[in-house]
Scaffold this motif. Sequence first.
Motif, PDB file in Angstrom:
ATOM      1  N   CYS A  44       0.022   3.045  57.119  1.00  0.00           N
ATOM      2  CA  CYS A  44       1.219   3.837  56.828  1.00  0.00           C
ATOM      3  C   CYS A  44       1.103   4.432  55.426  1.00  0.00           C
ATOM      4  CB  CYS A  44       2.465   2.960  56.942  1.00  0.00           C
ATOM      5  SG  CYS A  44       3.994   3.883  56.794  1.00  0.00           S
ATOM      6  N   PRO A  45       0.589   5.652  55.320  1.00  0.00           N
ATOM      7  CA  PRO A  45       0.476   6.273  53.992  1.00  0.00           C
ATOM      8  C   PRO A  45       1.855   6.525  53.388  1.00  0.00           C
ATOM      9  CG  PRO A  45      -0.029   7.859  55.723  1.00  0.00           C
ATOM     10  CD  PRO A  45       0.152   6.528  56.396  1.00  0.00           C
ATOM     11  N   MET A  46       1.892   6.621  52.068  1.00  0.00           N
ATOM     12  CA  MET A  46       3.170   6.814  51.385  1.00  0.00           C
ATOM     13  C   MET A  46       3.792   8.175  51.698  1.00  0.00           C
ATOM     14  SD  MET A  46       2.828   4.756  47.813  1.00  0.00           S
ATOM     15  CE  MET A  46       4.577   4.528  47.515  1.00  0.00           C
ATOM     16  N   ASP A  47       2.998   9.184  52.011  1.00  0.00           N
ATOM     17  CA  ASP A  47       3.509  10.498  52.451  1.00  0.00           C
ATOM     18  C   ASP A  47       4.717  10.994  51.669  1.00  0.00           C
ATOM     19  OD1 ASP A  47       1.673  11.252  54.320  1.00  0.00           O
ATOM     20  OD2 ASP A  47       2.759  10.421  56.028  1.00  0.00           O
ATOM     21  N   GLY A  48       4.567  11.135  50.373  1.00  0.00           N
ATOM     22  CA  GLY A  48       5.648  11.674  49.548  1.00  0.00           C
ATOM     23  C   GLY A  48       6.660  10.652  49.082  1.00  0.00           C
ATOM     24  N   LEU A  49       6.512   9.413  49.513  1.00  0.00           N
ATOM     25  CA  LEU A  49       7.375   8.331  49.039  1.00  0.00           C
ATOM     26  C   LEU A  49       6.936   7.931  47.645  1.00  0.00           C
ATOM     27  CD1 LEU A  49       9.532   6.089  49.884  1.00  0.00           C
ATOM     28  CD2 LEU A  49       7.535   4.662  50.345  1.00  0.00           C
ATOM     29  N   TYR A  50       7.868   7.804  46.728  1.00  0.00           N
ATOM     30  CA  TYR A  50       7.482   7.273  45.423  1.00  0.00           C
ATOM     31  C   TYR A  50       8.619   6.469  44.813  1.00  0.00           C
ATOM     32  CZ  TYR A  50       9.755  11.523  43.591  1.00  0.00           C
ATOM     33  OH  TYR A  50      10.639  12.519  43.329  1.00  0.00           O
ATOM     34  N   ARG A  51       8.214   5.494  44.026  1.00  0.00           N
ATOM     35  CA  ARG A  51       9.159   4.567  43.399  1.00  0.00           C
ATOM     36  C   ARG A  51       9.769   5.258  42.192  1.00  0.00           C
ATOM     37  NH1 ARG A  51       8.675  -0.946  40.595  1.00  0.00           N
ATOM     38  NH2 ARG A  51      10.360  -2.071  41.620  1.00  0.00           N
ATOM     39  N   ILE A  52      11.096   5.217  42.099  1.00  0.00           N
ATOM     40  CA  ILE A  52      11.757   5.886  40.990  1.00  0.00           C
ATOM     41  C   ILE A  52      12.421   4.929  40.011  1.00  0.00           C
ATOM     42  CG2 ILE A  52      12.165   7.998  42.300  1.00  0.00           C
ATOM     43  CD1 ILE A  52      15.162   7.028  42.448  1.00  0.00           C
ATOM     44  N   GLU A  53      12.617   3.679  40.435  1.00  0.00           N
ATOM     45  CA  GLU A  53      13.377   2.750  39.595  1.00  0.00           C
ATOM     46  C   GLU A  53      13.092   1.319  40.028  1.00  0.00           C
ATOM     47  OE1 GLU A  53      18.029   1.943  39.549  1.00  0.00           O
ATOM     48  OE2 GLU A  53      17.541   3.955  38.824  1.00  0.00           O
ATOM     49  N   ASN A  54      13.047   0.406  39.031  1.00  0.00           N
ATOM     50  CA  ASN A  54      12.879  -1.023  39.335  1.00  0.00           C
ATOM     51  C   ASN A  54      14.132  -1.607  39.930  1.00  0.00           C
ATOM     52  OD1 ASN A  54      10.290  -1.045  38.433  1.00  0.00           O
ATOM     53  ND2 ASN A  54      10.831  -1.682  36.377  1.00  0.00           N
TER      54      ASN A  54
END
Length: 162
Positions: free
Chosen positions: A152-162
């Motif tokens: 399951c690639p991240m495909d534009g998903l990214y972490r923005i905050e802890n």
Amino acid sequence: MVNSIAYIGLGSNLAEPVKQIHQAFQSLATLPQTQLRKQSGLYQSKPLANMLQPDYINAVAVLETQLPPYILLEHLQAIENQQGRVRGERWGARTLDLDILLYDALQSTDPRLCLPHIGLTQRAFVLYPLYECEPALILPDGTPLEILLQHCPMDGLYRIEN
């Protein structure tokens, strides 16, 4: 009563989504007979099916609860309603979406509460925050979460905050 572990998926893309998710975490922490054990960081993702709407903010919460699954679902829907949720089109924009992803090892095909949650195994916006909370998690069918992430690639998903 026996304590159960429930994994809750959170999503919002309307009315200050980051604030909506933080408020939802606070509300989850006050549920009766329930303790908020863990929460993931916040992730930004594109809407499903390339729908024309704002990006989503997603997260996962881990609850230890004595509430049965359907009672927990009622509480989650009440939180959604308190935060302005209006049920419209499927995959439509929303102030808050709270889904029971997993509840212990229960498996159900009930349309009201399908467990594990439909799409859980293919959705990066669920798998990555879930992995952050519970990297050694094994799904009820015996599949390690770690294996699902490999496909399951991240495909534009990214972490923005802890």
